[in-house]
Write a protein that holds these residues in place. Structure first.
Motif, mmCIF file in Angstrom:
data_model
loop_
_atom_site.group_PDB
_atom_site.id
_atom_site.type_symbol
_atom_site.label_atom_id
_atom_site.label_comp_id
_atom_site.label_asym_id
_atom_site.label_seq_id
_atom_site.Cartn_x
_atom_site.Cartn_y
_atom_site.Cartn_z
ATOM 1 N N ALA A 72 0.817 -1.162 0.001
ATOM 2 C CA ALA A 72 0.031 -0.082 -0.084
ATOM 3 C C ALA A 72 0.761 1.087 0.103
ATOM 4 C CB ALA A 72 -0.783 0.057 1.222
ATOM 5 N N PRO A 104 -6.581 0.926 -7.385
ATOM 6 C CA PRO A 104 -6.709 0.217 -6.239
ATOM 7 C C PRO A 104 -8.482 -0.011 -5.874
ATOM 8 C CG PRO A 104 -5.373 1.971 -6.200
ATOM 9 C CD PRO A 104 -5.971 2.137 -7.433
ATOM 10 N N VAL A 109 -6.304 4.698 -0.759
ATOM 11 C CA VAL A 109 -5.008 3.973 -0.642
ATOM 12 C C VAL A 109 -4.627 4.029 0.722
ATOM 13 C CG1 VAL A 109 -2.995 2.735 -1.306
ATOM 14 C CG2 VAL A 109 -4.579 3.380 -2.984
ATOM 15 N N GLN A 115 1.335 -3.159 4.561
ATOM 16 C CA GLN A 115 0.140 -3.575 4.137
ATOM 17 C C GLN A 115 0.021 -3.711 2.658
ATOM 18 O OE1 GLN A 115 -2.845 -0.835 5.917
ATOM 19 N NE2 GLN A 115 -4.737 -2.039 4.655
ATOM 20 N N TYR A 116 -0.813 -4.633 2.303
ATOM 21 C CA TYR A 116 -1.088 -4.919 0.970
ATOM 22 C C TYR A 116 -2.485 -4.429 0.602
ATOM 23 C CZ TYR A 116 3.252 -7.003 -0.042
ATOM 24 O OH TYR A 116 4.705 -7.101 -0.281
ATOM 25 N N VAL A 117 -2.666 -3.744 -0.722
ATOM 26 C CA VAL A 117 -4.014 -3.452 -1.172
ATOM 27 C C VAL A 117 -4.322 -4.253 -2.437
ATOM 28 C CG1 VAL A 117 -3.161 -1.388 -2.261
ATOM 29 C CG2 VAL A 117 -5.543 -1.553 -1.531
#
Length: 123
Positions: A72, A104, A109, A115-117
């Motif tokens: 992110a 995204p 975002v 952290q991944y999005v």
């Protein structure tokens, strides 16, 4: 890339989405490198409005073709840079031999490190 279409979006499923690291940012988008790991995403937990947004036809007729996960914080920075340069409508990447617009699915975002999005790939 986890390949999908609007009609095959995993609405009530949990799927493993491949992770990608963000590389260089340039005028035509970003460079992406696939990582070994994947992220499990529970789409059954997403509300109907979120799903409708992800699967809807985007401006200029773009439709979802796949999903990836990107860290992110670097993605948020790259998006801010694209907006500042006026190139956000062309924010994308080449995967395989095809260019995809990156959108995204979580807006805005989150800019938290580690952290991944989930990102939709649109064509």
């Amino acid at each position: 890339m986890y390949r999908i279409r609007r009609t095959t979006f995993p609405k009530n499923q949990t799927v493993e989405v491949p992770r990608y690291s963000l590389g260089a940012v340039h005028s035509k988008g970003v460079e992406l490198t696939q990582e070994i790991r994947r992220i499990e995403v529970n789409f059954a937990a997403m509300d109907a409005r979120w799903i409708a947004s992800a699967t809807g036809v985007q401006p200029e007729g773009w439709e979802i073709r796949g999903l990836i996960a990107v860290e992110a914080a670097p993605l948020a920075h790259a998006l801010q840079q694209a907006v500042a340069e006026g190139t956000s409508r062309k924010f994308g990447a080449v995967l395989g031999d095809e260019w995809y617009r990156l959108i995204p699915l979580e807006q805005p975002v989150p800019a938290r490190a580690g952290q991944y999005v989930v990102v939709g790939l649109y064509r």
